[in-house]
Scaffold this active site. Structure first.
Site, PDB file in Angstrom:
ATOM      1  N   CYS A   7       0.868  -1.185   0.000  1.00  0.00           N
ATOM      2  CA  CYS A   7       0.000   0.000   0.000  1.00  0.00           C
ATOM      3  C   CYS A   7       0.901   1.230   0.000  1.00  0.00           C
ATOM      4  O   CYS A   7       2.078   1.145  -0.383  1.00  0.00           O
ATOM      5  CB  CYS A   7      -0.985  -0.022   1.161  1.00  0.00           C
ATOM      6  SG  CYS A   7      -0.231   0.044   2.803  1.00  0.00           S
ATOM      7  N   ARG A  13      -3.280  -0.732   5.442  1.00  0.00           N
ATOM      8  CA  ARG A  13      -3.873  -1.797   4.634  1.00  0.00           C
ATOM      9  C   ARG A  13      -2.939  -2.976   4.390  1.00  0.00           C
ATOM     10  O   ARG A  13      -3.326  -4.128   4.616  1.00  0.00           O
ATOM     11  CB  ARG A  13      -4.339  -1.212   3.279  1.00  0.00           C
ATOM     12  CG  ARG A  13      -5.482  -0.225   3.435  1.00  0.00           C
ATOM     13  CD  ARG A  13      -5.680   0.594   2.180  1.00  0.00           C
ATOM     14  NE  ARG A  13      -4.544   1.491   1.943  1.00  0.00           N
ATOM     15  CZ  ARG A  13      -4.389   2.254   0.877  1.00  0.00           C
ATOM     16  NH1 ARG A  13      -5.297   2.224  -0.073  1.00  0.00           N
ATOM     17  NH2 ARG A  13      -3.346   3.047   0.765  1.00  0.00           N
ATOM     18  N   ASP A 123      -8.308   3.769   1.565  1.00  0.00           N
ATOM     19  CA  ASP A 123      -7.337   4.170   2.581  1.00  0.00           C
ATOM     20  C   ASP A 123      -8.104   4.625   3.824  1.00  0.00           C
ATOM     21  O   ASP A 123      -8.848   5.599   3.765  1.00  0.00           O
ATOM     22  CB  ASP A 123      -6.496   5.314   2.005  1.00  0.00           C
ATOM     23  CG  ASP A 123      -5.376   5.724   2.931  1.00  0.00           C
ATOM     24  OD1 ASP A 123      -5.365   5.266   4.089  1.00  0.00           O
ATOM     25  OD2 ASP A 123      -4.517   6.499   2.485  1.00  0.00           O
TER      26      ASP A 123
HETATM   27  P1  4NP Z   1      -1.764   2.800   4.162  1.00  0.00           P
HETATM   28  O1  4NP Z   1      -2.387   4.140   4.773  1.00  0.00           O
HETATM   29  O2  4NP Z   1      -1.266   3.148   2.774  1.00  0.00           O
HETATM   30  O3  4NP Z   1      -2.922   1.872   4.140  1.00  0.00           O
HETATM   31  O4  4NP Z   1      -0.651   2.397   5.105  1.00  0.00           O
HETATM   32  C1  4NP Z   1      -1.711   5.358   4.822  1.00  0.00           C
HETATM   33  C2  4NP Z   1      -0.861   5.608   5.860  1.00  0.00           C
HETATM   34  C3  4NP Z   1      -0.204   6.822   5.944  1.00  0.00           C
HETATM   35  C4  4NP Z   1      -0.388   7.772   4.975  1.00  0.00           C
HETATM   36  C5  4NP Z   1      -1.228   7.502   3.924  1.00  0.00           C
HETATM   37  C6  4NP Z   1      -1.881   6.291   3.846  1.00  0.00           C
HETATM   38  N1  4NP Z   1       0.255   9.021   5.075  1.00  0.00           N
HETATM   39  O5  4NP Z   1       0.022   9.860   4.217  1.00  0.00           O
HETATM   40  O6  4NP Z   1       1.030   9.230   6.012  1.00  0.00           O
END
Ligand code: 4NP
Length: 154
Positions: A7, A13, A123
């Site tokens: 991800c 995720r 997300d």
């Molecule tokens: P992930 O979620 O891609 O599912 O781990 C996110 C975690 C952090 C960020 C964006 C999405 N961020 O912008 O810090």
């Protein structure tokens, strides 16, 4: 078989997908390696997001021990299948592919449930608790399908 979940941050995720598949592979004693990574290195070294960890534990799949790491080109050599959580992740991974063989390893995880629909795991980062529960449930189903695929090909 070696499977990588990817991800953006590798804190919500993909660690959840990793934890679910890891648990199922262990329970079934399958010879499968499971890992996860993020297309961004923003959270490198971090544990999964506290809200994802809480939901994961509440629903029976703790992921506290996992740590975020960035996706690297070598991952194309280290893994047979690379599951992206959304289309943006998929594009980011494909932009690093060196050849057609690399590209063919990259799949959208929800196409395991609804083939060809290109649905995305949303997300949950900026949303509420229900978003994390929804992510868990989608990935629980998707990882069941991945297990079926592995068993058929064994
Ligand atoms: P992930 O979620 O891609 O599912 O781990 C996110 C975690 C952090 C960020 C964006 C999405 N961020 O912008 O810090």
């Amino acid at each position: 078989m070696r499977i990588l979940m990817v991800c953006l941050g590798n804190i919500c995720r993909s660690p959840m997908a990793d934890g679910l598949l890891r648990k199922k592979v262990q329970q079934l004693n399958l010879n499968v390696t499971v890992d996860s990574a993020g297309t961004s290195s923003l959270h490198q070294g971090d544990a999964p997001d506290k809200r994802m960890r809480e939901t994961a534990s509440e629903l029976g799949t703790p992921i506290d021990a996992l740590r975020s790491r960035p996706f690297v080109v070598l991952d194309f050599d280290r893994f047979d299948l690379i599951f992206a959580m959304d289309k943006s992740n998929r594009e980011n991974i494909l932009s690093l592919a060196r050849n057609e063989e690399d590209k063919q390893k990259v799949l959208l995880i929800l196409n395991e449930i609804e083939p060809g629909k290109d649905l995305e795991v949303p997300d949950p980062y900026y949303g509420g608790k229900q978003g994390f529960i929804d992510v868990y449930n989608m990935l629980d189903t998707a990882t069941d399908r991945i297990i079926q695929r592995i068993k058929v090909n064994e």
